[in-house]
Structure formats: C-alpha cells, structure tokens
Scaffold this active site. Structure first.
Site, PDB file in Angstrom:
ATOM      1  N   LYS A  13       0.946  -0.850  -0.417  1.00  0.00           N
ATOM      2  CA  LYS A  13       0.128  -0.063   0.250  1.00  0.00           C
ATOM      3  C   LYS A  13       1.102   0.911  -0.112  1.00  0.00           C
ATOM      4  CE  LYS A  13      -2.135  -0.136   3.587  1.00  0.00           C
ATOM      5  NZ  LYS A  13      -1.188  -2.337   4.270  1.00  0.00           N
ATOM      6  N   ARG A  88      -8.742   1.619   9.851  1.00  0.00           N
ATOM      7  CA  ARG A  88      -8.164   0.285   9.994  1.00  0.00           C
ATOM      8  C   ARG A  88      -9.531  -0.925  10.856  1.00  0.00           C
ATOM      9  NH1 ARG A  88      -2.500   0.360   9.370  1.00  0.00           N
ATOM     10  NH2 ARG A  88      -1.614  -1.315  10.430  1.00  0.00           N
ATOM     11  N   ARG A 127      11.994  -5.951   4.020  1.00  0.00           N
ATOM     12  CA  ARG A 127      11.301  -4.737   4.151  1.00  0.00           C
ATOM     13  C   ARG A 127      12.484  -3.347   5.143  1.00  0.00           C
ATOM     14  NH1 ARG A 127       5.536  -2.146   4.511  1.00  0.00           N
ATOM     15  NH2 ARG A 127       5.052  -2.786   6.839  1.00  0.00           N
ATOM     16  N   ARG A 160      11.932  -1.614  10.462  1.00  0.00           N
ATOM     17  CA  ARG A 160      10.704  -1.364  11.189  1.00  0.00           C
ATOM     18  C   ARG A 160      10.761  -2.099  12.603  1.00  0.00           C
ATOM     19  NH1 ARG A 160       5.098   0.697   8.258  1.00  0.00           N
ATOM     20  NH2 ARG A 160       4.345  -0.496  10.226  1.00  0.00           N
ATOM     21  N   ARG A 171       0.084  -8.475  14.066  1.00  0.00           N
ATOM     22  CA  ARG A 171       0.056  -7.346  13.505  1.00  0.00           C
ATOM     23  C   ARG A 171      -1.377  -8.314  11.994  1.00  0.00           C
ATOM     24  NH1 ARG A 171       4.712  -4.949  10.754  1.00  0.00           N
ATOM     25  NH2 ARG A 171       2.715  -3.618  10.207  1.00  0.00           N
TER      26      ARG A 171
HETATM   27  P1  AMP Z   1       1.485   0.983   9.208  1.00  0.00           P
HETATM   28  O1  AMP Z   1       2.315   1.212   9.105  1.00  0.00           O
HETATM   29  O2  AMP Z   1      -0.261   1.482   8.876  1.00  0.00           O
HETATM   30  O3  AMP Z   1       1.491  -1.001   9.156  1.00  0.00           O
HETATM   31  O4  AMP Z   1       0.611   0.912  10.847  1.00  0.00           O
HETATM   32  C1  AMP Z   1       1.851   0.774  12.073  1.00  0.00           C
HETATM   33  C2  AMP Z   1       1.242   0.340  13.217  1.00  0.00           C
HETATM   34  O5  AMP Z   1       0.489   1.888  13.142  1.00  0.00           O
HETATM   35  C3  AMP Z   1      -0.316  -0.584  12.866  1.00  0.00           C
HETATM   36  O6  AMP Z   1       0.479  -1.706  13.089  1.00  0.00           O
HETATM   37  C4  AMP Z   1      -0.641  -0.030  14.073  1.00  0.00           C
HETATM   38  O7  AMP Z   1      -0.185   0.177  16.164  1.00  0.00           O
HETATM   39  C5  AMP Z   1      -0.502   1.842  14.562  1.00  0.00           C
HETATM   40  N1  AMP Z   1      -1.609   1.813  13.494  1.00  0.00           N
HETATM   41  C6  AMP Z   1      -2.033   2.660  12.106  1.00  0.00           C
HETATM   42  N2  AMP Z   1      -2.966   2.550  11.716  1.00  0.00           N
HETATM   43  C7  AMP Z   1      -3.830   2.622  12.142  1.00  0.00           C
HETATM   44  C8  AMP Z   1      -5.403   2.842  13.044  1.00  0.00           C
HETATM   45  N3  AMP Z   1      -5.850   3.464  11.400  1.00  0.00           N
HETATM   46  N4  AMP Z   1      -6.320   3.118  13.860  1.00  0.00           N
HETATM   47  C9  AMP Z   1      -5.116   2.348  14.812  1.00  0.00           C
HETATM   48  N5  AMP Z   1      -4.079   2.050  15.017  1.00  0.00           N
HETATM   49  C10 AMP Z   1      -2.750   2.564  13.532  1.00  0.00           C
END
Ligand code: AMP
Length: 229
Positions: A13, A88, A127, A160, A171
């Site tokens: 994404k 989410r 990654r 990360r 996740r």
């Molecule tokens: P991502 O970079 O989108 O994979 O997000 C990394 C982490 O940020 C996730 O595993 C959550 O802990 C938090 N996070 C990101 N977006 C959201 C969201 N919309 N709602 C809740 N937690 C989020």
C-alpha cells in the site's frame, strides 16, 4: 479525489500510495507514519501510542480518528487525498463517514489489496525504510544501490521495529479480525476495487491506473515512475 488503500501490512500500500501521489498530486495520509513520527518526537500522542505500535496492536480509535480529522481539514487536502492505513476497523470507517458528511466530501474509490500469507511475510521481513525521506525498499525485490543507504537522499535505512517476525504475526491477526471486514463494508457501498497484490509493482499500477482512468482520472496509463518495464 479521495482514495482509500485497504489491505494487510506488506501488501504494498505504501509503495502504491507514493506512486498515486506522484501522478495525481494529492497528499498521502498514512496513519502509521504519523504515529511513528509522533513516537520519535515524544509528543503526547506519541507517548500514548508507543506500546500499541511496538506490539502490533491498534492504537485506540479516539486518537487516530482525531489525527485524521485534523489532517484532512488542512489546505493541501482540499482537492483530495489518499488514506493509507485508515480506517482499520468498522468503528473508524463509520467515524470517517460522519466526518465526510460534515465536510460534504465522499470516498471515490477503495482499493482492496489481497496478498498471500507467504508474500506478506517475505515482503515485511525484507522491508527497509529510509529514516530521512521514508522511501521503502525491499532487500530482495527492490534493493538499494548501496547497502543500508537510500539512493534518493543517502539517509540510513532501517528495519521497522514492528516488521520483526513475532510482531508481524500479531499485526496479521489484528488485520484479519478487525480490518478485513471493511472490504464488505465498502463493497456494499459499491466503491471497492479488488487488487491482486501478489503481482509485481508494475502490474499492480496497471490495474490501478486502469480503474482510475475508468473514473476519469489520468490519461497516460503507461507511467510507472521508478518502476520501469
Ligand atoms: P502501518 O504503518 O499502517 O502498518 O501501521 C503501523 C502501526 O500503527 C499499526 O500496527 C498500529 O499499531 C498503528 N496504526 C496505524 N494506523 C492505525 C489505525 N488506523 N488505527 C489504529 N492503529 C493504527
């Protein structure tokens, strides 16, 4: 143009969001990036979010909804934006609908990325992200020219914290339980397009450009930026 990118972590994404942004010049709002930034800067929201992000759990809805609501009211979002990583869960999606109702905006398209479990694990474990400009690399499929350095800005590349194997599994569980039901939510609204995210970046972009062209956006369908044929 308001676009939502929905899909599991590691489906690509972020990479696709950057390409759409480059082509149709609207900002990407990636809640994960905003939260990681807040954590690095030790802001109040960052301190509250830290343990959730590190352990692969969702940050409480009230915080993320507020972040997104404030961000989309900014001037550069007037012509549209791409949401990556938000909503989410169903509660966030309903909150977003209410915000859009108030602001008289509507979602144009939701791209739903589907990828196999093995592809997700392969992509996430390889990654690397630039600490300076955020460019995403994959040590296997899209390696940097110089080991551990970004070829755009020379920034240091890191893995990360939450891309380590035990957190990846958490996740993915959270994704299946909480986020996946959103595909039906948006399918019923008839704004969902399914994307086969097991393909390479160029093939994914082809599908996205074709759909956007059907919606009247972007004429040159053969523009793949850094991802040449
Ligand atoms: P991502 O970079 O989108 O994979 O997000 C990394 C982490 O940020 C996730 O595993 C959550 O802990 C938090 N996070 C990101 N977006 C959201 C969201 N919309 N709602 C809740 N937690 C989020």
């Amino acid at each position: 143009m308001i676009i939502i990118l929905l899909g599991p972590p590691g489906a690509g994404k972020g990479t696709i969001a950057n390409e759409i942004q480059r082509r149709i010049v609207i900002p990407v709002i990636a809640t994960g990036d905003i939260l990681r930034n807040a954590i690095d800067k030790n802001t109040e929201i960052g301190m509250k979010a830290k343990n959730f992000v590190r352990s692969g759990k969702l940050v409480p809805d009230e915080y993320v909804i507020k972040i997104v609501e404030n961000r989309i009211k900014e001037f550069d979002c007037e012509k549209g934006f791409i949401l990556d990583g938000f909503p989410r869960n169903i509660n966030q999606a309903k909150a977003l609908d209410k915000v859009f109702e108030r602001l008289d905006k509507k979602i144009d398209q939701v791209f739903y990325f589907e990828a196999s479990y093995q592809n997700i694990i392969n992509r996430l474990s390889a990654r690397r992200v630039c600490t300076k400009c955020g460019t995403i690399y994959n040590l296997k499929y899209d390696p940097p020219d110089k080991a551990e350095l970004c070829h755009k800005c020379n920034g240091k590349l890191i893995q990360r914290d939450d891309d380590r194997e035990d957190t990846i599994k958490k996740r993915l569980d959270v994704y299946n339980d909480e986020t996946l039901p959103l595909s039906n939510y948006y399918r019923k609204k008839r704004i969902l397009t399914k994307i086969n995210a097991n393909q390479d970046v160029i093939a994914i972009l082809k599908d996205i450009w074709n759909r956007l062209a059907e919606l009247g956006i972007g004429e040159n369908r053969n523009d793949y930026g850094n991802y040449k044929n």
